[in-house]
Motif scaffolding. Structure first.
Motif: not given
Length: 400
Positions: A26-30, A57-64, A72-73, A98-101
């Motif tokens: 995912t983008i956060g993991e990458y 932290e929210s981006i890396e944890n994929n907490n959209f 903004y993201v 990530a947004y699609g999923s």
């Protein structure tokens, strides 16, 4: 260094049936993996990008759901990827995926409201559109214009000519300003007369003809002019101050962009050879036969998913792309530098020998032969601008 031109072959191989599950990064993991490989903390990233640690932290944890709107993201991810030297286009691709999923998951797992309690977001029943056709609006507008025109014509017809002339003369009399006559006497010049930039003729005013009420009027007429001049000067000064501030901001931004990237030594060992039979099922016979002695023959097979590759062989140009699942890549050269993202989904062979590569973050920088790694530094590749990539060696030379 051997000047023989290195070559690369792209082949399609069937993905053998296996029990391994494809791994999607995912983008956060990458972003997190790339940051940890550079040994950077979230606080340092926050200072460089001006993005709060909570958002990072929210981006890396994929907490959209804890982030603002997608627009903004996108800006946050662009700034983040640029700071740690990642390809902006690849990061945005992962973000869109990530947004699609995320949207798909939300649509399937929407919570139901408790019985007896009103839903947080009650469904809205679709209602038929009540929009008025444009042709009806046009007809109504023409009709209203005709009514107004008809009223104006009737009003002009009812006005008497005598009353109109009288009203006009009364208005003219009010607008006429009578000024007192004064005697103007030209100034007589002589050798002793001083020269000035603003020399006005001497005006002799008769005190008897000028009343006390007229003097304040002249002073009141000059005051608005002085106020206008003062206001214009203030506007000019404010514009100059604003331009100066903008120049200072530009200088600060240029200084930030010129900050040096910290280069560090490559930790050893980069890889080890393995004799596990499961690895060699992914090495085709035609690749074994294509080995060239005296060269670094690197074969990469994307078995369990997509992997992101940036590499440089000898003096060839830098190449970067996504090696999709089921695709393979053969690279030859005397010295080969490779950066891989999502490396755990790939099987890598050197001169027909399977390599065991460990990476907790999912990204890995490799140098072939391994003994040449001491001549290079991390990160192997740097992205100074979007769409542009250079080696760390070229970057280091540019600083001298």
């Amino acid at each position: 260094m051997n000047t023989e031109q290195s070559s690369e072959e792209m082949t399609n191989t069937e993905n053998p049936a296996g029990t391994e599950t494809p791994i999607k990064i995912t983008i956060g993991e990458y972003l997190k993996a790339a940051r940890e490989e550079k040994t950077l903390s979230l606080k340092v990233i926050s200072q460089h990008t001006k993005i709060s640690v909570t958002i990072l932290e929210s981006i890396e944890n994929n907490n959209f759901d804890k982030l603002p709107s997608k627009a903004y993201v996108i800006g946050f991810v662009k700034s983040y990827s640029k700071t740690i030297g990642l390809d902006e286009a690849e990061c945005l691709k992962l973000l869109n995926e990530a947004y699609g999923s995320t949207e798909h998951t939300i649509a399937k797992t929407a919570p139901t409201s408790l019985e007896g309690a009103p839903p947080t977001n009650p469904p809205v029943e679709a209602t038929p559109s009540k929009e008025i056709p444009s042709q009806y609006l046009t007809i109504a507008g023409v009709f209203v214009a005709l009514i107004i025109l008809f009223a104006i014509v009737i009003n002009n017809t009812n006005t008497k000519p005598g009353e109109e002339v009288a009203a006009t003369e009364e208005t003219i009399e009010k607008e006429v300003v009578q000024t007192p006559l004064v005697d103007v006497k030209p100034q007589e010049l002589s050798e002793t007369t001083p020269l000035t930039e603003d020399s006005d003729p001497v005006v002799e005013e008769k005190a008897a003809e000028q009343t006390d009420d007229e003097q304040p009027v002249a002073e009141e007429e000059t005051q608005p002019e002085q106020k206008v001049v003062a206001a214009e000067k203030k506007v000019v000064e404010d514009q100059k101050t604003e331009e100066k501030k903008k120049e200072e901001v530009k200088e600060e931004e240029s200084k930030k962009e010129e900050k040096k990237i910290t280069l560090r030594a490559i930790p050893m060992p980069l890889y080890t050879e393995t004799s596990e039979e499961s690895f060699y099922t992914h090495l085709p016979e035609n690749i074994k036969a294509a080995k060239i002695d005296g060269k670094q023959n690197i074969f990469i097979n994307a078995v369990d998913g997509d992997t992101w590759i940036t590499y440089k062989s000898d003096n060839d140009d830098i190449k970067k792309f996504v090696l999709h699942q089921g695709r393979t890549l053969l690279i030859r050269g005397d010295i080969v530098r490779i950066f891989l993202g999502n490396v755990n989904v790939a099987r890598i062979f050197l001169n027909n020998k399977a390599l065991k590569i460990s990476s907790r973050s999912g990204v890995k920088s490799l140098v072939f032969p391994q003994e040449s790694a001491k001549d290079y530094k991390l990160p192997l590749f740097i992205y100074p601008k979007p769409g542009q990539v250079i080696t760390s060696s070229e970057y280091e030379k540019s600083l001298n």
